[in-house]
Design a protein around this motif. Structure first.
Motif, short mmCIF file in Angstrom:
data_model
loop_
_atom_site.label_atom_id
_atom_site.label_comp_id
_atom_site.label_asym_id
_atom_site.label_seq_id
_atom_site.Cartn_x
_atom_site.Cartn_y
_atom_site.Cartn_z
N ASP A 102 0.82 -1.22 0.00
CA ASP A 102 0.00 0.00 0.00
C ASP A 102 0.85 1.27 0.00
OD1 ASP A 102 -2.18 -1.63 0.17
OD2 ASP A 102 -2.83 -1.00 2.17
N TYR A 105 1.41 3.49 -2.94
CA TYR A 105 0.62 3.00 -4.08
C TYR A 105 -0.35 4.10 -4.53
CZ TYR A 105 -2.73 0.34 -6.83
OH TYR A 105 -3.54 -0.10 -7.84
N PHE A 108 -0.84 6.60 -1.94
CA PHE A 108 -1.38 6.28 -0.60
C PHE A 108 -0.26 6.48 0.43
CE2 PHE A 108 -2.89 3.57 2.90
CZ PHE A 108 -4.20 4.02 3.01
N CYS A 113 -4.57 -0.08 5.05
CA CYS A 113 -5.85 0.65 5.14
C CYS A 113 -6.55 0.19 6.42
CB CYS A 113 -6.74 0.36 3.94
SG CYS A 113 -6.05 0.91 2.38
N ASP A 140 -6.71 -3.91 6.14
CA ASP A 140 -6.51 -4.46 4.79
C ASP A 140 -5.03 -4.32 4.44
OD1 ASP A 140 -6.43 -5.13 2.13
OD2 ASP A 140 -8.21 -3.98 1.59
N SER A 142 -1.40 -5.63 2.44
CA SER A 142 -0.85 -6.21 1.20
C SER A 142 0.66 -6.16 1.25
CB SER A 142 -1.35 -5.42 0.00
OG SER A 142 -2.75 -5.22 0.09
N ASP A 151 -2.42 -10.17 -0.65
CA ASP A 151 -3.42 -9.17 -0.25
C ASP A 151 -4.55 -9.86 0.50
OD1 ASP A 151 -5.09 -6.94 -0.19
OD2 ASP A 151 -5.50 -6.92 -2.35
N HIS A 214 -9.87 -8.44 -7.44
CA HIS A 214 -8.99 -8.22 -8.59
C HIS A 214 -8.01 -9.37 -8.74
CE1 HIS A 214 -6.00 -7.11 -5.48
NE2 HIS A 214 -7.07 -6.63 -4.85
N HIS A 221 -2.74 -5.09 -8.69
CA HIS A 221 -4.08 -5.20 -9.27
C HIS A 221 -3.97 -5.60 -10.74
CE1 HIS A 221 -4.90 -2.48 -5.76
NE2 HIS A 221 -5.79 -3.42 -5.59
N GLU A 247 -13.29 -10.12 -1.96
CA GLU A 247 -13.26 -9.06 -0.95
C GLU A 247 -14.49 -8.14 -1.01
OE1 GLU A 247 -10.38 -5.91 -1.52
OE2 GLU A 247 -9.58 -6.84 -3.32
N TRP A 265 -9.09 9.52 -0.52
CA TRP A 265 -9.06 8.07 -0.31
C TRP A 265 -10.27 7.52 0.44
CZ3 TRP A 265 -6.02 4.78 -2.70
CH2 TRP A 265 -4.82 5.25 -3.25
N GLU A 279 -11.22 -10.11 3.21
CA GLU A 279 -10.59 -10.37 1.91
C GLU A 279 -9.67 -11.58 2.00
OE1 GLU A 279 -7.94 -7.28 0.52
OE2 GLU A 279 -7.79 -8.16 -1.47
N1 MF3 Z 1 -5.65 -3.54 -0.30
C1 MF3 Z 1 -6.62 -2.92 -1.19
C2 MF3 Z 1 -7.21 -4.05 -2.04
O1 MF3 Z 1 -7.73 -4.94 -1.46
C3 MF3 Z 1 -5.98 -1.85 -2.02
C4 MF3 Z 1 -5.58 -0.70 -1.22
S1 MF3 Z 1 -4.78 0.41 -2.20
C5 MF3 Z 1 -4.31 1.62 -1.15
O2 MF3 Z 1 -7.17 -4.12 -3.23
F1 MF3 Z 1 -3.59 2.44 -1.85
F2 MF3 Z 1 -5.39 2.21 -0.65
F3 MF3 Z 1 -3.63 1.13 -0.18
#
Ligand code: MF3
Ligand code: CO
Length: 294
Positions: A102, A105, A108, A113, A140, A142, A151, A214, A221, A247, A265, A279
């Motif tokens: 993240d 990204y 961000f 998140c 959340d 990743s 993720d 995704h 993604h 998710e 965001w 997720e």
């Molecule tokens: N983790 C999120 C997903 O499930 C994506 C978050 S992108 C961010 O796809 F930039 F907000 F971190």
């Protein structure tokens, strides 16, 4: 082949790098994909089918991602700020050879998140957001490890949570499990969406339309977009090696969301009621799927 890529001869090594002969490896899958394509079905190009080496790499990444969420689960509670959660995630991930996917990204600003109560997704950790008794929060997370992406996200109930809010969290978890149970080769992606959607709507809750799962693995993604309002029998046909996330974002009230937060965001429910999300990341196998990250 239908995707414009060459195929090896039957007795040559498979294109996937398994070292096996093509006829003992992907030949049957490729023939099936070619046939479906010629029947006019939407199928995955072979570039999106993960090889066994890819799956090993994704699993190593997921080991960090699962570990970091376990680490959070052991510590999260009333009085903890989401900034603290972010710090745990950054420190654990880096200490285990990963990079939080993240962070940076699309700009961000944080490593994870954290979405509390009426926040649907993409909540930004902050020292000002202190978890309180009765809150629900989605974490959340990743990870990138050696170029492979994992993720997954979990919900945490802080202290005594209102029974109806708890039901929202549990139904959302059940919906993801129903999606996982549905995944197998040669069904449509929309069949998975419909399995998830049914659990949510039968329980009287609603599924957010604008966001979904995704494809994932070599990128954060990838295709396809995984809608949880898509109908059974629609969308691409799944094949072994397809890797994607399940998710759903589930609202207690209606599905409408508010994306007007000036931070660009944070997404909230329009009616201010709570929203939940779990997720997992799966890969389609010969006879079902394997959950790679949770
Ligand atoms: N983790 C999120 C997903 O499930 C994506 C978050 S992108 C961010 O796809 F930039 F907000 F971190
Ligand atoms: Co995701």
């Amino acid at each position: 082949m239908y995707d414009g890529m060459d195929s090896p001869d039957r007795n040559d090594k498979c294109w996937c790098g398994s070292g096996k002969k093509y006829k003992k490896c992907h030949l049957a899958i490729d023939e099936k994909l070619d046939l479906l394509f010629r029947e006019g079905k939407e199928v995955f190009p072979r570039s999106l089918l993960k090889t066994s080496a890819d799956i090993e790499g994704i699993k190593a990444s997921a080991e960090v991602n699962i570990g970091v969420l376990d680490h959070v689960a052991e510590r999260i509670g009333a009085g903890v700020s989401t900034e603290q959660v972010d710090q745990w995630i950054y420190d654990y991930t880096v200490a285990h050879g990963g990079i939080p996917a993240d962070l940076g990204y699309e700009g961000f600003p944080k490593s994870v998140c954290t979405s509390i109560n009426d926040v649907v997704c993409h909540g930004i950790p902050s020292p000002d957001d202190i978890l309180r008794d009765g809150d629900i929060v989605n974490v959340d997370c990743s990870t990138i490890k050696d170029g492979y992406f994992s993720d997954s996200s979990r919900m945490f109930c802080i202290g005594q949570v209102d029974p109806e809010v708890k039901r929202l969290v549990e139904v959302t978890h059940d919906a993801v499990k129903a999606g996982v149970a549905a995944v197998k080769p040669w069904i449509h992606l929309g069949d998975v969406s419909a399995a998830v959607n049914k659990v949510v709507t039968d329980a009287g809750f609603s599924v957010v339309v604008e966001f979904g799962g995704h494809g994932i693995g070599l990128e954060f993604h990838e295709d396809p977009f995984v809608s949880f309002v898509a109908k059974a029998g629609t969308g691409p046909v799944l094949a072994p090696g397809v890797c994607f996330t399940i998710e759903p974002m589930v609202n207690m009230g209606n599905a409408a969301i508010d994306m007007s937060d000036p931070n660009g965001w944070t997404v909230r429910t329009k009616d201010g009621k709570p929203s939940a999300q779990w997720e997992v990341q799966v890969v389609v196998t010969e006879d079902g799927c394997e959950v790679l990250s949770w």
